[in-house]
Design a protein around this motif. Structure first.
Motif, short mmCIF file in Angstrom:
data_model
loop_
_atom_site.label_atom_id
_atom_site.label_comp_id
_atom_site.label_asym_id
_atom_site.label_seq_id
_atom_site.Cartn_x
_atom_site.Cartn_y
_atom_site.Cartn_z
N ALA A 1 0.84 -1.21 0.00
CA ALA A 1 0.00 0.00 0.00
C ALA A 1 0.87 1.25 0.00
N TYR A 2 1.95 1.24 0.77
CA TYR A 2 2.88 2.37 0.78
C TYR A 2 3.53 2.55 -0.59
N MET A 3 3.90 1.44 -1.22
CA MET A 3 4.52 1.51 -2.55
C MET A 3 3.55 2.09 -3.57
N TYR A 4 2.31 1.64 -3.50
CA TYR A 4 1.29 2.16 -4.42
C TYR A 4 1.09 3.66 -4.22
N ARG A 5 1.06 4.07 -2.95
CA ARG A 5 0.84 5.48 -2.65
C ARG A 5 1.99 6.35 -3.14
N ILE A 6 3.22 5.91 -2.92
CA ILE A 6 4.36 6.73 -3.33
C ILE A 6 4.44 6.83 -4.85
N SER B 1 10.24 1.65 -6.07
CA SER B 1 9.40 2.07 -4.95
C SER B 1 9.58 1.12 -3.76
N PHE B 2 9.86 -0.14 -4.06
CA PHE B 2 10.16 -1.10 -2.99
C PHE B 2 11.43 -0.68 -2.25
#
Length: 262
Positions: free
Chosen positions: A67-72, A85-86
């Motif tokens: 979810a954090y990766m998707y958001r960034i 992003s990972f």
């Protein structure tokens, strides 16, 4: 992009993270070992239900980071690939864990995003926006939880603490913290979405001080980048912000569910 990604990976090489990692694990092991009630520990039933709970908790951690990766990626207009992003999220999480929260999390995140090819201003605005989304999750969910549960079950522990000469109980401390979070959210909203020019002017005035004057020209550029990024963010669609907030919701919900499944 490959060169930029390599720069990010160079920030925390195995050699650089070895010392804090060993110290951190050692200290954690010491406190865990010395603070464990072994009588209660022996009551744990090492059955299938236990290992399923551990597995689901690990799954929640994966969901949180995805979810954090998707958001960034959304906040940077997909400037950062899923693979990169990972790296960004892992470095961000690690930096937040081994450095003071007020310094490590946000400061290192700006640096990492800048190494990924974003301008300092856009990196700053992106980090501020992620902070805003996190704060808004807290601001919105707390009243909902209180509405359904009530304060009686949220603050069962009688604890008092003196803050600036004022004695507060658990409920009072919580209210102060909530108000501070709400104020911080309003400041970020004002600086990014309402008056980025004023935010830039504030930065410039701060860096006019003799101690910081040599970085003033860089701060002017940062301010210009923040204004540009602010314009981009203000023009984003409702669906964009809905997706960004849902990603934040999933990330924080998964974070709390880790504890529930353990």
């Amino acid at each position: 992009m490959v060169a930029k990604s390599n720069k990010v990976k160079e920030l925390l090489t195995a050699k650089k993270i070895a010392i804090p990692l060993v110290i951190g694990i050692g200290v954690a092991f010491y406190f865990l070992w010395s603070g464990t009630d072994w009588t209660e520990f022996n009551k744990i039933k090492w059955g299938g239900r236990f290992f399923i709970g551990i597995l689901v908790a690990l799954l929640m951690m994966v969901l949180r980071d995805v979810a954090y990766m998707y958001r960034i990626r959304m906040l940077t207009d997909k400037h950062i690939s899923w693979r990169n992003s990972f790296d960004v999220i892992m470095l961000w999480e690690f930096s937040s864990a081994v450095t003071p929260g007020a310094v490590g999390g946000a400061g290192v995140a700006v640096y990492i995003l800048n190494k990924e090819g974003l301008s300092v201003g856009k990196s700053t605005a992106t980090v501020m926006t992620t902070a805003l989304l996190d704060e808004l999750f807290y601001v919105f969910t707390v009243p909902i939880v209180i509405l359904f549960i009530g304060t009686q079950h949220l603050f069962p522990i009688e604890l008092q603490k003196e803050i600036f000469g004022i004695v507060l109980n658990v409920k009072g401390i919580f209210i102060v913290g909530y108000c501070f979070t709400l104020l911080l959210s309003l400041i970020i909203i004002y600086g990014i979405f309402i008056n980025p020019n004023g935010f830039k002017n504030l930065l410039v005035k701060i860096f006019e001080w003799k101690l910081f004057r040599k970085w003033k020209h860089k701060v002017v550029q940062v301010g210009d980048d923040i204004i540009t990024t602010s314009t981009e963010l203000r023009n984003k669609s409702f669906s964009f912000w809905t997706k960004a907030f849902l990603a934040t919701l999933f990330a924080w919900t998964a974070r709390f569910w880790v504890v529930n499944f353990l």
